[in-house]
Write a protein that holds these residues in place. Sequence first.
Motif, PDB file in Angstrom:
ATOM      1  N   THR A 159       0.837  -1.200   0.000  1.00 33.00           N
ATOM      2  CA  THR A 159       0.000   0.000   0.000  1.00 33.00           C
ATOM      3  C   THR A 159       0.874   1.253   0.000  1.00 33.00           C
ATOM      4  O   THR A 159       2.013   1.237   0.468  1.00 33.00           O
ATOM      5  N   ASP A 160       0.281   2.345  -0.499  1.00 33.32           N
ATOM      6  CA  ASP A 160       1.015   3.609  -0.515  1.00 33.32           C
ATOM      7  C   ASP A 160       0.771   4.375   0.777  1.00 33.32           C
ATOM      8  O   ASP A 160       0.123   3.872   1.699  1.00 33.32           O
ATOM      9  N   SER A 161       1.249   5.613   0.829  1.00 29.34           N
ATOM     10  CA  SER A 161       1.167   6.398   2.065  1.00 29.34           C
ATOM     11  C   SER A 161      -0.264   6.729   2.461  1.00 29.34           C
ATOM     12  O   SER A 161      -0.530   7.080   3.613  1.00 29.34           O
TER      13      SER A 161
ATOM     14  N   PRO B  51       8.892   3.758  -0.532  1.00 23.44           N
ATOM     15  CA  PRO B  51       7.793   4.583  -0.026  1.00 23.44           C
ATOM     16  C   PRO B  51       6.550   3.811   0.413  1.00 23.44           C
ATOM     17  O   PRO B  51       5.548   4.425   0.789  1.00 23.44           O
ATOM     18  N   PHE B  52       6.598   2.478   0.367  1.00 24.74           N
ATOM     19  CA  PHE B  52       5.381   1.697   0.566  1.00 24.74           C
ATOM     20  C   PHE B  52       5.357   0.972   1.916  1.00 24.74           C
ATOM     21  O   PHE B  52       6.385   0.803   2.576  1.00 24.74           O
TER      22      PHE B  52
ATOM     23  N   VAL C 221      -1.290  -0.954  -4.081  1.00 29.68           N
ATOM     24  CA  VAL C 221      -0.388  -0.629  -5.188  1.00 29.68           C
ATOM     25  C   VAL C 221      -0.459  -1.718  -6.250  1.00 29.68           C
ATOM     26  O   VAL C 221      -0.440  -2.919  -5.939  1.00 29.68           O
TER      27      VAL C 221
ATOM     28  N   VAL D 173       4.927  -0.583 -11.005  1.00 26.97           N
ATOM     29  CA  VAL D 173       5.992  -0.013 -10.180  1.00 26.97           C
ATOM     30  C   VAL D 173       7.331  -0.629 -10.575  1.00 26.97           C
ATOM     31  O   VAL D 173       7.455  -1.849 -10.728  1.00 26.97           O
TER      32      VAL D 173
END
Length: 537
Positions: free
Chosen positions: A377-379, A400-401, A384, A389
């Motif tokens: 998952t992202d922020s 960032p994940f 995702v 990616v």
Amino acid sequence: MIPTPLCQPAKRLSAILCAAGLALVLAGPAVAQVTAFKQSVAVASYGNDEIGAFYRDRNYAPLWTGQGPEQTARRAALIEALSSADLHGLPQGRYDVDALMRRMAAARTARDLGEVEVALSREFVRFARDIQTGLLTPASVDGGIVRTVERQSPDTYLRGLAEGPARDYIRGLPPRSQQYRTLLKEKLRLEALIATGGWGAKAPGGKYEPGDAGTGVVALRDRLIRMGYLQRSASPRYDSAMESAVRDFQAAHGLAEDGVAGSGTLEEINRQAGDRLKSVIVALERERWLPRDRGDRHVLVNLADFSSRIVDDGRVTFRTRSVIGKNTSDRRSPEFSDEMEHMVINPSWFVPRSIATKEYLPKLRANPNAVSHLVITDSRGRRVNRGAVDFSQFSARSFPFSMRQPPGQRNALGLVKFMFPNKYNIYLHDTPEKNLFAYEVRAFSHGCIRLAEPFEFAYALLSRQEEDPKAFFHRVLNSGQETRVDLDVHVPVHIDYRTAVAGTRGEVEYRRDVYGRDGRIWSALSAAGVVLPSVQG
């Protein structure tokens, strides 16, 4: 328990201070002597604000150096305590009784007596702290011992001493637990054993099992007899009595109870009595680090024993095997105390960043569909699309994940986790890797504590708040939904590490130093002046 004092030191001290008091009376006007005494105490206590404040609050009235019966009793109680510090595994040379006696004998003026007054207070405070909460600072010995020790202030000790019978107060300073008392008895037993040559000759290396005979079996038999596991016998064979003795030894040392004296069992049988004494002295120090009030009900994890227990009113009511952190610098389980607040049934596993970047990111760089059981998952918590990616562009720092494993039978946390929120991200939990509990040494995790019987552990915890804890647990479990269940009463959790521990029958059992922590503690105690008897075996 502090032993009965020797009369001679107390009589010597009384005579010294009586003579000093007489000299002061003859030396000059009382007011001048009192003023000189106060000034001397103020100067001598400079640098220790709390001792200085204690004396200011009592208008510099002497705690030790007066000629009344209370001061006499305090002096005698302190001298006997300092003289017996080694009984508790403390370094005798740290408390130089002879130097104190010489200093008192040499006192001739009010100024001298004021310096002696503060010297006695300083020595008392140092001893009181050492015997109550430990000689060492845990984290300075090993970074994995992150325990917060409840240190008392000098003012607290001095006021406590001033308020009641000195001997009773000093006797109440060491831990009052049954564990501590049992360890003290074992220390005395081992010291007496070492003085008479220990357990004798070691058994030769190899493997011994039922039906074997020969000189190696005889040596093993003789050592087991000396250790108290086998009745006296002249049998040269590895018979049923020896097999039973080996099983008993294995049970008392956390070994697989197969009745065969293989290399691991022989290594433990051949350890010197002095090695066991070191473990006991370290355990005494560790007992001083633990909170005095551990909770009427508490969870106790002994990392060295690979076990977790629930203790109710001093009695173990539940015990299960555990898996602990792997013996590497970044995975060893830390030692600390906290409070269990809730459990989560059907938990998700939120992958720690250290694991995500060190273990999973390299796999994702090679194959974006790797570790497919994990949701990325992202922020903002959005899932995702792995195919969109380029994971090769990320480093451990720039990744960032977040990664999460949904609830299920294969979840890394199993089907339940037990939470005592802490900055180390350590908790107790189930695991799908049930095969690991069959190993003798169970150090495999990333740091958290895995339980062999997590459901039964949950039933025991819920028994205080649910009429049918088992039915309640399975009703929530069968829902398949991630569910937080709060504990009505929080339960203290103490994650500890003991290679010497009192058993259920009052005997002391021993475990291997899997992390080497007790070895480091012993080295620090030895550097501080703790010594062993010279004869070992």
